[in-house]
Design a protein around this motif. Structure first.
Motif, PDB file in Angstrom:
ATOM      1  N   THR A 258       0.846  -1.194   0.000  1.00 50.93           N
ATOM      2  CA  THR A 258       0.000   0.000   0.000  1.00 50.93           C
ATOM      3  C   THR A 258       0.881   1.244   0.000  1.00 50.93           C
ATOM      4  N   ASP A 259       0.280   2.391  -0.311  1.00 52.86           N
ATOM      5  CA  ASP A 259       1.077   3.597  -0.551  1.00 52.86           C
ATOM      6  C   ASP A 259       1.765   4.140   0.699  1.00 52.86           C
ATOM      7  N   GLY A 260       1.344   3.689   1.883  1.00 56.04           N
ATOM      8  CA  GLY A 260       2.019   4.133   3.099  1.00 56.04           C
ATOM      9  C   GLY A 260       3.486   3.745   3.141  1.00 56.04           C
ATOM     10  N   LEU A 261       3.855   2.730   2.345  1.00 61.83           N
ATOM     11  CA  LEU A 261       5.251   2.292   2.315  1.00 61.83           C
ATOM     12  C   LEU A 261       6.147   3.293   1.609  1.00 61.83           C
ATOM     13  N   ILE A 262       5.619   3.948   0.579  1.00 58.51           N
ATOM     14  CA  ILE A 262       6.491   4.732  -0.296  1.00 58.51           C
ATOM     15  C   ILE A 262       6.176   6.225  -0.335  1.00 58.51           C
ATOM     16  N   GLU A 263       5.035   6.649   0.219  1.00 57.21           N
ATOM     17  CA  GLU A 263       4.662   8.062   0.138  1.00 57.21           C
ATOM     18  C   GLU A 263       4.618   8.679   1.528  1.00 57.21           C
ATOM     19  N   THR A 264       5.382   9.727   1.730  1.00 52.97           N
ATOM     20  CA  THR A 264       5.402  10.452   2.992  1.00 52.97           C
ATOM     21  C   THR A 264       5.338  11.945   2.691  1.00 52.97           C
ATOM     22  N   ARG A 265       5.259  12.753   3.748  1.00 54.75           N
ATOM     23  CA  ARG A 265       5.250  14.204   3.549  1.00 54.75           C
ATOM     24  C   ARG A 265       6.551  14.698   2.943  1.00 54.75           C
ATOM     25  N   ALA A 266       7.618  13.965   3.190  1.00 53.41           N
ATOM     26  CA  ALA A 266       8.929  14.405   2.687  1.00 53.41           C
ATOM     27  C   ALA A 266       9.319  13.722   1.385  1.00 53.41           C
ATOM     28  N   GLN A 267       8.475  12.805   0.886  1.00 49.14           N
ATOM     29  CA  GLN A 267       8.846  12.052  -0.309  1.00 49.14           C
ATOM     30  C   GLN A 267       7.629  11.850  -1.196  1.00 49.14           C
ATOM     31  N   SER A 268       7.762  12.191  -2.484  1.00 51.53           N
ATOM     32  CA  SER A 268       6.658  12.021  -3.424  1.00 51.53           C
ATOM     33  C   SER A 268       6.459  10.550  -3.754  1.00 51.53           C
ATOM     34  N   ILE A 273       8.547   5.176  -5.237  1.00 52.43           N
ATOM     35  CA  ILE A 273       8.598   4.012  -6.127  1.00 52.43           C
ATOM     36  C   ILE A 273      10.041   3.704  -6.513  1.00 52.43           C
ATOM     37  N   ARG A 274      10.786   4.753  -6.851  1.00 54.16           N
ATOM     38  CA  ARG A 274      12.202   4.539  -7.202  1.00 54.16           C
ATOM     39  C   ARG A 274      12.992   4.021  -6.002  1.00 54.16           C
ATOM     40  N   ALA A 275      12.678   4.527  -4.821  1.00 54.49           N
ATOM     41  CA  ALA A 275      13.381   4.061  -3.615  1.00 54.49           C
ATOM     42  C   ALA A 275      13.070   2.591  -3.335  1.00 54.49           C
ATOM     43  N   LEU A 276      11.826   2.186  -3.579  1.00 50.69           N
ATOM     44  CA  LEU A 276      11.452   0.783  -3.372  1.00 50.69           C
ATOM     45  C   LEU A 276      12.174  -0.118  -4.367  1.00 50.69           C
ATOM     46  N   GLU A 277      12.232   0.292  -5.623  1.00 50.91           N
ATOM     47  CA  GLU A 277      12.936  -0.517  -6.619  1.00 50.91           C
ATOM     48  C   GLU A 277      14.420  -0.641  -6.282  1.00 50.91           C
ATOM     49  N   ALA A 278      15.003   0.445  -5.776  1.00 54.43           N
ATOM     50  CA  ALA A 278      16.416   0.390  -5.389  1.00 54.43           C
ATOM     51  C   ALA A 278      16.621  -0.526  -4.187  1.00 54.43           C
ATOM     52  N   ALA A 279      15.677  -0.477  -3.231  1.00 54.02           N
ATOM     53  CA  ALA A 279      15.809  -1.278  -2.008  1.00 54.02           C
ATOM     54  C   ALA A 279      15.643  -2.764  -2.282  1.00 54.02           C
ATOM     55  N   THR A 280      14.962  -3.111  -3.379  1.00 48.53           N
ATOM     56  CA  THR A 280      14.714  -4.522  -3.685  1.00 48.53           C
ATOM     57  C   THR A 280      15.573  -5.020  -4.840  1.00 48.53           C
ATOM     58  N   GLY A 281      16.592  -4.295  -5.199  1.00 46.02           N
ATOM     59  CA  GLY A 281      17.482  -4.712  -6.279  1.00 46.02           C
ATOM     60  C   GLY A 281      18.495  -5.725  -5.800  1.00 46.02           C
ATOM     61  N   ARG A 282      18.024  -6.848  -5.313  1.00 41.29           N
ATOM     62  CA  ARG A 282      18.889  -7.915  -4.802  1.00 41.29           C
ATOM     63  C   ARG A 282      18.080  -9.209  -4.797  1.00 41.29           C
ATOM     64  N   VAL A 294      12.470  -4.548   3.403  1.00 42.64           N
ATOM     65  CA  VAL A 294      11.771  -3.403   2.824  1.00 42.64           C
ATOM     66  C   VAL A 294      11.270  -2.463   3.922  1.00 42.64           C
ATOM     67  N   LEU A 295      10.708  -3.012   4.991  1.00 44.22           N
ATOM     68  CA  LEU A 295      10.226  -2.162   6.082  1.00 44.22           C
ATOM     69  C   LEU A 295      11.376  -1.436   6.763  1.00 44.22           C
ATOM     70  N   ALA A 296      12.498  -2.117   6.927  1.00 41.54           N
ATOM     71  CA  ALA A 296      13.643  -1.485   7.586  1.00 41.54           C
ATOM     72  C   ALA A 296      14.188  -0.322   6.763  1.00 41.54           C
ATOM     73  N   VAL A 297      14.190  -0.469   5.435  1.00 44.28           N
ATOM     74  CA  VAL A 297      14.763   0.563   4.567  1.00 44.28           C
ATOM     75  C   VAL A 297      13.793   1.708   4.332  1.00 44.28           C
ATOM     76  N   LEU A 298      12.519   1.379   4.077  1.00 45.97           N
ATOM     77  CA  LEU A 298      11.570   2.418   3.672  1.00 45.97           C
ATOM     78  C   LEU A 298      10.646   2.888   4.794  1.00 45.97           C
ATOM     79  N   ALA A 299      10.448   2.091   5.805  1.00 48.08           N
ATOM     80  CA  ALA A 299       9.537   2.479   6.891  1.00 48.08           C
ATOM     81  C   ALA A 299      10.200   2.264   8.231  1.00 48.08           C
ATOM     82  N   GLY A 300      11.503   2.531   8.301  1.00 50.10           N
ATOM     83  CA  GLY A 300      12.262   2.314   9.521  1.00 50.10           C
ATOM     84  C   GLY A 300      11.765   3.155  10.683  1.00 50.10           C
ATOM     85  N   GLY A 301      11.699   2.545  11.857  1.00 50.99           N
ATOM     86  CA  GLY A 301      11.319   3.274  13.057  1.00 50.99           C
ATOM     87  C   GLY A 301       9.841   3.587  13.152  1.00 50.99           C
ATOM     88  N   ASN A 302       9.021   2.951  12.281  1.00 59.33           N
ATOM     89  CA  ASN A 302       7.572   3.161  12.352  1.00 59.33           C
ATOM     90  C   ASN A 302       7.215   4.637  12.285  1.00 59.33           C
TER      91      ASN A 302
END
Length: 316
Positions: A258-268, A273-282, A294-302
């Protein structure tokens, strides 16, 4: 000691009270009352041994009332948020099914402190033909109502999917269900059927973000599929939902989110989407590992503003 006596007296009587404290100071303790409920007391003091004037007391009483309302609002918000989180968790699957040929993992993470709980959800269930039904969605709204609507949608989608309908037809019926519910609301959703024997994925989208496919070589890309209108929009110029079919090779990973993973007030959304693709490039050997990473990289610290839901699928 004098302040403690003043506080105890104010809590018992709900009236301001002067007390003399060490150093020749005069303390004034006032009640904190919001909506007829006393939430505490606060104390101010000054030098010189002079009592506070009535105009000072009126000003400080008004300040105390505003402070009490802020404290009471915060307590009410946290209480409602706790109920919504509990309800939402109770309406999500208690466990994921064991299906030959595929491994599953899922996560639900509420937004950080101060964020409202939304209606993010996921589901995975065995189908009569040996396949597996997959779904993820996001009810637009917050609080207990969004969580309750989410539970209705999940139950209805599972019921339609178990009739052996294709994903597009399931979404069509689910949209009619929303329209007939009498409580208009918008929701995004992806419905999918995965056939482990043929390694075939059939899916349709109602305005939801497409899933991410990570190949066995570690190449990460989003699936290109027709994006239908969100549920609850109604009939718009005959637009319908459409199935998209693709092969998913063994050792690859599908990630629904869901979009809560990739969209924040500080990130479009695009940056996310680009950050998620980079985080999963392995290469991910396990869907549990993928969700945690994925949660640690994109949604770290809740700390995200919105809920986050993940559903990871790995053909074996």
């Amino acid at each position: 000691a004098g302040v403690d006596v003043g506080v105890a007296a104010v809590l018992a009587t709900r009236r301001p009270r002067h007390t003399r404290v060490a150093g020749g100071r005069v303390a004034l303790t006032l009640p904190l009352i919001a909506r007829g409920h006393q939430v505490g007391a606060f104390t101010v003091s000054r030098r010189g041994g002079v009592l506070w004037r009535p105009t000072d007391i009126d000003y400080l009483s008004d300040l105390g009332h505003r402070l009490a309302l802020a404290l009471d609002n915060a307590a009410r918000y946290e209480a409602e948020r706790s109920v919504a989180v509990t309800l939402q968790r109770s309406l999500l699957p208690t466990e994921l099914p064991a299906v030959d040929g595929v491994r599953l993992a899922a996560r639900y993470q509420p937004g950080g402190a101060g964020a409202s709980v939304g209606g993010d959800w996921y589901d995975a269930f065995p189908l009569p033909d040996g396949g597996i039904g997959l779904a993820i969605g996001d009810v637009m709204g917050r609080g207990v109502r969004a969580a309750a609507i989410m539970g209705q949608l999940r139950a209805a989608l599972r019921g339609y999917a178990l009739e052996n309908l294709g994903p597009a037809e399931v979404l069509t019926r689910l949209d009619a269900f929303v329209e007939a519910s009498g409580e208009p609301h918008l929701s995004t959703c992806i419905c999918a059927r995965y056939d482990p024997a043929a390694r075939e994925l059939r899916l349709a989208s109602a305005g939801h973000l497409p899933p991410l496919l990570v190949t066995a070589a570690g190449h990460s890309t989003h699936l290109e599929l027709p994006i239908g209108l969100p549920l609850g929009v109604g009939d718009v110029d005959g637009i319908t939902y459409a199935d998209h079919v693709t092969q998913v090779a063994a050792g690859s990973l599908l990630l629904f989110y869901t979009d809560g993973l990739i969209e924040t007030r500080a990130q479009s959304l695009d940056d996310g989407i680009r950050a998620l693709e980079a985080a999963t490039g392995r290469v991910f050997l396990d869907p549990e590992e993928a969700c945690d990473h994925v949660l640690a990289v994109l949604a770290g610290g809740n700390a995200n503003d919105d809920d986050t839901t993940l559903l990871a699928v790995r053909p074996t």
